[in-house]
Write a protein that holds these residues in place. Structure first.
Motif, PDB file in Angstrom:
ATOM      1  N   ASP A  68       0.841  -1.201   0.000  1.00 61.47           N
ATOM      2  CA  ASP A  68       0.000   0.000   0.000  1.00 61.47           C
ATOM      3  C   ASP A  68       0.870   1.242   0.000  1.00 61.47           C
ATOM      4  O   ASP A  68       0.585   2.239  -0.672  1.00 61.47           O
ATOM      5  CB  ASP A  68      -0.921  -0.014   1.219  1.00 61.47           C
ATOM      6  CG  ASP A  68      -2.112   0.921   1.041  1.00 61.47           C
ATOM      7  OD1 ASP A  68      -2.266   1.480  -0.050  1.00 61.47           O
ATOM      8  OD2 ASP A  68      -2.869   1.081   2.024  1.00 61.47           O
ATOM      9  N   TYR A  69       1.952   1.188   0.779  1.00 57.37           N
ATOM     10  CA  TYR A  69       2.900   2.306   0.832  1.00 57.37           C
ATOM     11  C   TYR A  69       3.498   2.561  -0.550  1.00 57.37           C
ATOM     12  O   TYR A  69       3.602   3.702  -1.011  1.00 57.37           O
ATOM     13  CB  TYR A  69       3.982   1.988   1.848  1.00 57.37           C
ATOM     14  CG  TYR A  69       5.194   2.874   1.799  1.00 57.37           C
ATOM     15  CD1 TYR A  69       5.088   4.246   2.008  1.00 57.37           C
ATOM     16  CD2 TYR A  69       6.456   2.338   1.550  1.00 57.37           C
ATOM     17  CE1 TYR A  69       6.207   5.061   1.968  1.00 57.37           C
ATOM     18  CE2 TYR A  69       7.574   3.146   1.504  1.00 57.37           C
ATOM     19  CZ  TYR A  69       7.452   4.506   1.718  1.00 57.37           C
ATOM     20  OH  TYR A  69       8.552   5.321   1.682  1.00 57.37           O
ATOM     21  N   ALA A  70       3.888   1.492  -1.257  1.00 59.27           N
ATOM     22  CA  ALA A  70       4.452   1.627  -2.594  1.00 59.27           C
ATOM     23  C   ALA A  70       3.441   2.252  -3.548  1.00 59.27           C
ATOM     24  O   ALA A  70       3.779   3.087  -4.396  1.00 59.27           O
ATOM     25  CB  ALA A  70       4.923   0.262  -3.111  1.00 59.27           C
ATOM     26  N   ARG A  71       2.177   1.859  -3.407  1.00 53.78           N
ATOM     27  CA  ARG A  71       1.137   2.428  -4.272  1.00 53.78           C
ATOM     28  C   ARG A  71       0.900   3.909  -3.960  1.00 53.78           C
ATOM     29  O   ARG A  71       0.600   4.702  -4.854  1.00 53.78           O
ATOM     30  CB  ARG A  71      -0.168   1.636  -4.102  1.00 53.78           C
ATOM     31  CG  ARG A  71      -0.079   0.204  -4.637  1.00 53.78           C
ATOM     32  CD  ARG A  71      -1.442  -0.470  -4.634  1.00 53.78           C
ATOM     33  NE  ARG A  71      -1.341  -1.863  -5.062  1.00 53.78           N
ATOM     34  CZ  ARG A  71      -1.209  -2.898  -4.245  1.00 53.78           C
ATOM     35  NH1 ARG A  71      -1.189  -2.696  -2.918  1.00 53.78           N
ATOM     36  NH2 ARG A  71      -1.106  -4.116  -4.715  1.00 53.78           N
ATOM     37  N   GLN A  72       1.020   4.257  -2.688  1.00 60.15           N
ATOM     38  CA  GLN A  72       0.887   5.676  -2.326  1.00 60.15           C
ATOM     39  C   GLN A  72       2.004   6.498  -2.970  1.00 60.15           C
ATOM     40  O   GLN A  72       1.774   7.599  -3.475  1.00 60.15           O
ATOM     41  CB  GLN A  72       0.939   5.840  -0.803  1.00 60.15           C
ATOM     42  CG  GLN A  72      -0.221   5.227  -0.048  1.00 60.15           C
ATOM     43  CD  GLN A  72      -1.514   5.986  -0.271  1.00 60.15           C
ATOM     44  OE1 GLN A  72      -1.497   7.095  -0.775  1.00 60.15           O
ATOM     45  NE2 GLN A  72      -2.637   5.384   0.088  1.00 60.15           N
ATOM     46  N   LEU A  73       3.226   5.961  -2.955  1.00 65.28           N
ATOM     47  CA  LEU A  73       4.328   6.644  -3.632  1.00 65.28           C
ATOM     48  C   LEU A  73       4.035   6.771  -5.122  1.00 65.28           C
ATOM     49  O   LEU A  73       4.342   7.798  -5.749  1.00 65.28           O
ATOM     50  CB  LEU A  73       5.629   5.879  -3.407  1.00 65.28           C
ATOM     51  CG  LEU A  73       6.175   5.818  -1.978  1.00 65.28           C
ATOM     52  CD1 LEU A  73       7.491   5.047  -1.957  1.00 65.28           C
ATOM     53  CD2 LEU A  73       6.363   7.201  -1.394  1.00 65.28           C
ATOM     54  N   ALA A  74       3.427   5.743  -5.688  1.00 64.98           N
ATOM     55  CA  ALA A  74       3.082   5.781  -7.108  1.00 64.98           C
ATOM     56  C   ALA A  74       2.071   6.889  -7.387  1.00 64.98           C
ATOM     57  O   ALA A  74       2.169   7.597  -8.399  1.00 64.98           O
ATOM     58  CB  ALA A  74       2.523   4.417  -7.543  1.00 64.98           C
ATOM     59  N   GLY A  75       1.100   7.024  -6.490  1.00 66.79           N
ATOM     60  CA  GLY A  75       0.109   8.081  -6.678  1.00 66.79           C
ATOM     61  C   GLY A  75       0.736   9.461  -6.678  1.00 66.79           C
ATOM     62  O   GLY A  75       0.353  10.340  -7.462  1.00 66.79           O
ATOM     63  N   LEU A  76       1.720   9.655  -5.818  1.00 67.15           N
ATOM     64  CA  LEU A  76       2.420  10.943  -5.781  1.00 67.15           C
ATOM     65  C   LEU A  76       3.233  11.158  -7.043  1.00 67.15           C
ATOM     66  O   LEU A  76       3.246  12.256  -7.623  1.00 67.15           O
ATOM     67  CB  LEU A  76       3.327  11.001  -4.551  1.00 67.15           C
ATOM     68  CG  LEU A  76       2.627  10.999  -3.194  1.00 67.15           C
ATOM     69  CD1 LEU A  76       3.657  11.011  -2.079  1.00 67.15           C
ATOM     70  CD2 LEU A  76       1.697  12.179  -3.064  1.00 67.15           C
ATOM     71  N   SER A  77       3.925  10.123  -7.484  1.00 65.58           N
ATOM     72  CA  SER A  77       4.746  10.231  -8.694  1.00 65.58           C
ATOM     73  C   SER A  77       3.888  10.585  -9.902  1.00 65.58           C
ATOM     74  O   SER A  77       4.292  11.380 -10.765  1.00 65.58           O
ATOM     75  CB  SER A  77       5.500   8.926  -8.940  1.00 65.58           C
ATOM     76  OG  SER A  77       6.456   8.686  -7.933  1.00 65.58           O
TER      77      SER A  77
END
Length: 475
Positions: free
Chosen positions: A15-24
């Motif tokens: 989930d954390y990785a996906r949150q970073l993806a959303g920011l990117s």
């Protein structure tokens, strides 16, 4: 149990990785101004992406592609040039268009849309936790920001005028509305231009409110409260101010006087500059700036008084403080002199009257003003007789302490009285700071027609007095 915890940990990390993806995915849509404002956060984001293990980086890259973006490489190249369209793109930080349906809470208040929780939670984690642990921090922050804090309580929270963001966060934590005032502060600061919109006053809140809902209440709750407009004329005393507030139905005169004289308003710069002279009758006198104000019905008296003190604090500029230093005057001496100018003139003669007082002070003379003298005489605008001996003072002329009466008597002693005798307006304050130049008068008096008569010597002053007497226009 161990397998369940492991699964939760993996899910949290993905989930954390996906949150970073959303920011990117949002970075290419930012304007130049937004890129500059968030440069440090973007750099931190890139560092976090580079630190992802291979399995989580794959989750991150897949999510970015699904969102229509390009993932950050784990060894980032120099940033590419931005197109004109990208530079002209204008949107709020990480916000989408506001096309959500309006929602209302249980009290019928419009809810602020719950937006960008995910990215803000990640930024809070980046700020607060150097190394992301299993998933507890993420889930705790997510629940805290969303308003899931266990048993629901309802509290009345009072925010004083002038309270800074850290103080507001502490108040909310103390009341049990949020679990961490620091996290609330960081959340508000991550939102552009929101901190300055938070209002002071008394608010009804519950501990199940999301951060966005709390912010919305602090921004909007006072908009619909009943207000009363009150005008304080120049030259009125603090006792008259208290009576005006009582007549407006906002508080009792006793409440206003108690808070104004003995409350703590150290949030204002002028507060520590007032001095602490002995025998002062009303410590609030002179510092409640005369103007027209809007007060909330039922508001805390401290908030009401703070409005007047705050306006005074805003009016006294750095240039004025510099001028006080040139004149070797303290703030209390300036306002005391200005109050005398206000009572004796408060008009186009203010700078000349101020010059007379300055000249007499320079020569070590008494000021000889009837607005403050030891004379038991009614209808004379005499501060000692009208206010010290009144019902909100000592109640009787003979009950006034002798030392205080002497300290205010401008005939009995040389120099300024112990404190201001009214709340002067800006004209009188400026006249006290900048008296008329090249004015060598030492005396003045008025006639019943409102004209001013100035003299350089006592003999000249006596001749003018006799002439006014003969004309029947001497007061």
């Amino acid at each position: 149990m161990e397998e369940k915890n492991t699964a939760n940990t993996i899910a949290a990390q993905e989930d954390y990785a996906r949150q970073l993806a959303g920011l990117s995915a949002r970075i290419p849509t930012m304007t130049e101004a937004q890129l500059q404002r968030n440069a440090e956060k973007i750099e931190e984001l890139r560092r976090r992406v580079q630190a992802l293990p291979d399995d989580l980086y794959e989750v991150y890259a897949q999510e970015v592609h699904a969102l229509g973006g390009e993932p950050e490489p784990q060894t980032p190249p120099p940033p590419p040039a931005r197109s004109k369209k990208q530079r002209e793109y204008d949107d709020s930080e990480y916000d989408d268009e506001d096309d959500e349906d309006v929602e209302y809470d249980s009290r019928g208040r419009k809810k602020k849309p719950r937006r960008h929780h995910g990215c803000l939670i990640v930024f809070l984690i980046l700020l607060l936790i150097p190394t992301i642990a299993a998933g507890y921090a993420y889930f705790w922050l997510k629940a805290e920001v969303a308003g899931s804090r266990g048993e629901v309580i309802e509290q009345t929270v009072s925010i004083r005028s002038g309270a800074v963001l850290s103080e507001i966060g502490d108040q909310l934590e103390k009341a049990g509305i949020v679990q961490s005032g620091m996290v609330f502060r960081l959340y508000v600061r991550s939102l552009e231009d929101v901190a300055d919109t938070l209002q002071y006053g008394t608010f009804e809140m519950t501990s199940d409110m999301s951060y966005d809902e709390i912010i919305h209440v602090l921004q909007e709750a006072n908009v619909y409260r009943q207000t009363v407009r009150v005008t304080f004329p120049e030259g009125r005393t603090v006792i008259q101010y208290a009576q005006i507030m009582e007549e407006a139905g906002l508080c009792s005169a006793e409440q206003f006087l108690a808070v104004a004289n003995y409350g703590d308003f150290s949030q204002f710069d002028f507060w520590s500059k007032r001095g602490n002279a002995p025998n002062v009758f009303m410590r609030a006198e002179g510092y409640l700036f005369p103007d027209t104000y809007e007060f909330f019905v039922g508001d805390d008296v401290t908030n009401m008084v703070a409005k007047l003190y705050g306006e005074f604090d805003n009016k006294i500029t750095d240039e004025m403080y510099e001028r006080m230093e040139e004149l070797d005057m303290s703030l209390s001496e300036l306002i005391t002199l200005a109050s005398l100018v206000q009572e004796e003139a408060g008009n186009e003669y203010s700078t000349q009257v101020s010059a007379v007082f300055h000249n007499r002070l320079a020569q070590g003379m008494n000021l000889g003003s009837n607005v403050a003298w030891n004379k038991e005489k009614a209808d004379d605008n005499n501060y000692i007789y009208d206010w010290m001996a009144g019902p909100y003072g000592f109640g009787d002329w003979n009950a006034i302490p002798e030392a205080m009466r002497e300290a205010y008597d401008t005939y009995d002693h040389d120099g300024l009285p112990a404190g201001p005798v009214s709340n002067p307006g800006m004209l009188a304050i400026e006249a006290a700071l900048w008296p008329e130049e090249d004015c060598d008068y030492l005396y003045f008096q008025t006639d019943t027609l409102g004209e001013y008569h100035f003299a350089r010597t006592n003999a000249e002053h006596e001749r003018i007095t006799a002439d006014l007497e003969a004309q029947g226009i001497r007061p």
